[in-house]
Enzyme design. Structure first.
Site, PDB file in Angstrom:
ATOM      1  N   GLU A  25      42.440  37.609  35.248  1.00  0.00           N
ATOM      2  CA  GLU A  25      41.194  37.824  35.047  1.00  0.00           C
ATOM      3  C   GLU A  25      40.425  36.937  33.752  1.00  0.00           C
ATOM      4  OE1 GLU A  25      39.131  40.930  33.306  1.00  0.00           O
ATOM      5  OE2 GLU A  25      40.939  42.278  33.879  1.00  0.00           O
ATOM      6  N   LYS A 160      42.254  53.535  30.549  1.00  0.00           N
ATOM      7  CA  LYS A 160      41.788  54.005  29.156  1.00  0.00           C
ATOM      8  C   LYS A 160      41.367  55.223  29.612  1.00  0.00           C
ATOM      9  CE  LYS A 160      41.460  50.014  26.240  1.00  0.00           C
ATOM     10  NZ  LYS A 160      40.838  48.810  27.362  1.00  0.00           N
TER      11      LYS A 160
HETATM   12  N1  PSU Z   1      39.117  48.150  31.036  1.00  0.00           N
HETATM   13  C1  PSU Z   1      40.170  47.796  30.145  1.00  0.00           C
HETATM   14  N2  PSU Z   1      39.627  46.653  29.823  1.00  0.00           N
HETATM   15  C2  PSU Z   1      38.943  45.668  30.320  1.00  0.00           C
HETATM   16  C3  PSU Z   1      38.291  46.342  31.480  1.00  0.00           C
HETATM   17  C4  PSU Z   1      38.407  47.600  31.859  1.00  0.00           C
HETATM   18  O1  PSU Z   1      40.624  48.389  29.438  1.00  0.00           O
HETATM   19  O2  PSU Z   1      38.624  44.328  29.855  1.00  0.00           O
HETATM   20  C5  PSU Z   1      37.276  45.046  32.370  1.00  0.00           C
HETATM   21  C6  PSU Z   1      37.953  44.564  33.566  1.00  0.00           C
HETATM   22  O3  PSU Z   1      37.533  43.400  33.747  1.00  0.00           O
HETATM   23  C7  PSU Z   1      37.504  45.641  34.492  1.00  0.00           C
HETATM   24  C8  PSU Z   1      36.016  45.866  34.257  1.00  0.00           C
HETATM   25  O4  PSU Z   1      37.543  45.145  35.771  1.00  0.00           O
HETATM   26  O5  PSU Z   1      36.150  46.071  32.749  1.00  0.00           O
HETATM   27  C9  PSU Z   1      35.419  47.032  34.836  1.00  0.00           C
HETATM   28  O6  PSU Z   1      34.153  47.102  34.417  1.00  0.00           O
HETATM   29  P1  PSU Z   1      33.117  48.228  35.061  1.00  0.00           P
HETATM   30  O7  PSU Z   1      33.780  49.774  34.391  1.00  0.00           O
HETATM   31  O8  PSU Z   1      31.798  48.146  34.518  1.00  0.00           O
HETATM   32  O9  PSU Z   1      33.401  48.364  36.462  1.00  0.00           O
END
Ligand code: PSU
Ligand code: MN
Length: 307
Positions: A25, A160
């Protein structure tokens, strides 16, 4: 949508020949790490995948094209532009493509583009999930919906604890997404190996991961498989340090009235700020660890698919 898809020649050839390919990604590059560590890490991750016998396909949106396989120059471009690149989830795609803009792909959009290209295995750091207090905020990452509908195996280091890990597992259960612990019965919590929550199944080899994914595909069961691979012991962080940073980050995001797609990047940046370079180092190590397992699984899958 396929006319917007742009495969690098290396990825196109590998896929045509049934060679192993691993998707990566780009939100982690643009929003997850500072420059230049983001570019260095992205290139190291690609090298790790090559060293383990697979072809890396870093996925991003560049000038309105869905790219599967970025060049070194494109990775450098994305890394330098950093947070100026829009974090692109499923809902952002039509606007970004219509405008010919760039987008950093999250787990959601990386899965979508990987599936479109024909890539089955995807390595990342952490996924999005159900946020704490989601019962009132309704903040649930689109990543979970994508895992429910798109047939890609996502190899991560768990989630996390900025999230509600228990509710995240409940959601995945409802949506029929298998959650596998690699070499463990416990869901890892990204920076630490332990969360106190059990996964559905423990798998100990890349061969069994590949076999399981192949059966899901052959059955025509929609949706992905989530593999949670614990951070190596020597790089894991003390739980108390990371948990107090997370608690503080959550309080600050509430005070600053952060909502929507800003929530995750805000919390991640705060945790990083509060824990200094240690969390960045742990982050890099766990991504490399996931890249290795993803490459080995892609190799095993390619062998089975050709057999
Ligand atoms: N969690 C992490 N590191 C990240 C992300 C999430 O520990 O980099 C990033 C990933 O790209 C994930 C996105 O798909 O954040 C999720 O964002 P949201 O919670 O806004 O859906
Ligand atoms: Mn959200």
């Amino acid at each position: 949508m396929r006319s917007y898809l742009n495969l690098s020649s290396e990825v196109a050839i590998a896929l045509r020949e049934g060679k192993p390919v691993v998707a990566l990604e780009s939100t982690i590059i643009c929003h997850g790490m500072p420059y230049p560590q983001n570019v260095e890490t992205a290139l190291r991750v690609e090298q790790t995948i090559r060293d383990n016998g697979a072809v890396p396909a870093t996925i991003a949106i560049i000038k309105g094209k869905l790219k599967a396989g970025c060049t070194k120059e494109e990775i450098e471009y994305l890394g330098k532009k950093g947070t100026a690149v829009i974090k692109a989830s499923r809902r952002d795609l039509p606007v970004l493509l219509a405008r010919g803009e760039d987008g950093a792909t999250t787990v959601t959009t990386t899965m979508m583009i990987a599936a479109m290209a024909g890539i089955s295995i995807f390595a990342t750091g952490g996924i999005g999930g159900v946020h704490r207090h989601a019962t009132t905020t309704m903040d649930i990452s689109a990543d979970l919906e994508e895992l429910a509908q798109t047939q890609v195996m996502v190899i991560c280091a768990g989630a996390k604890s900025i999230l509600d890990l228990g509710l995240t597992l409940e959601y995945l259960e409802t949506k029929g997404v298998p959650v596998i612990g690699y070499g463990t019965d416990e869901l890892p919590a990204f920076y630490t190996r332990h969360s106190g929550f059990k996964v559905d199944y423990r798998i100990d080899t890349p061969e069994e991961l590949a076999h399981t994914f192949l059966i899901k595909k052959r059955l025509g069961l929609k949706g992905g498989i989530l593999v949670t691979n614990p951070i190596p012991e020597e790089y894991s962080m003390p739980a108390d340090i990371i948990n107090s940073a997370i608690e503080r980050a959550l309080k600050e995001s509430e005070k600053a009235n952060i909502h929507g797609k800003e929530t995750t990047p805000f919390l991640l940046a705060k945790v990083k700020e509060l824990t200094g370079g240690d969390s960045l180092e742990a982050n890099i190590r766990l991504v490399l660890n996931n890249a290795r397992l993803a490459a080995q699984t892609a190799v095993a899958l390619a062998r089975r698919e050709l057999a």
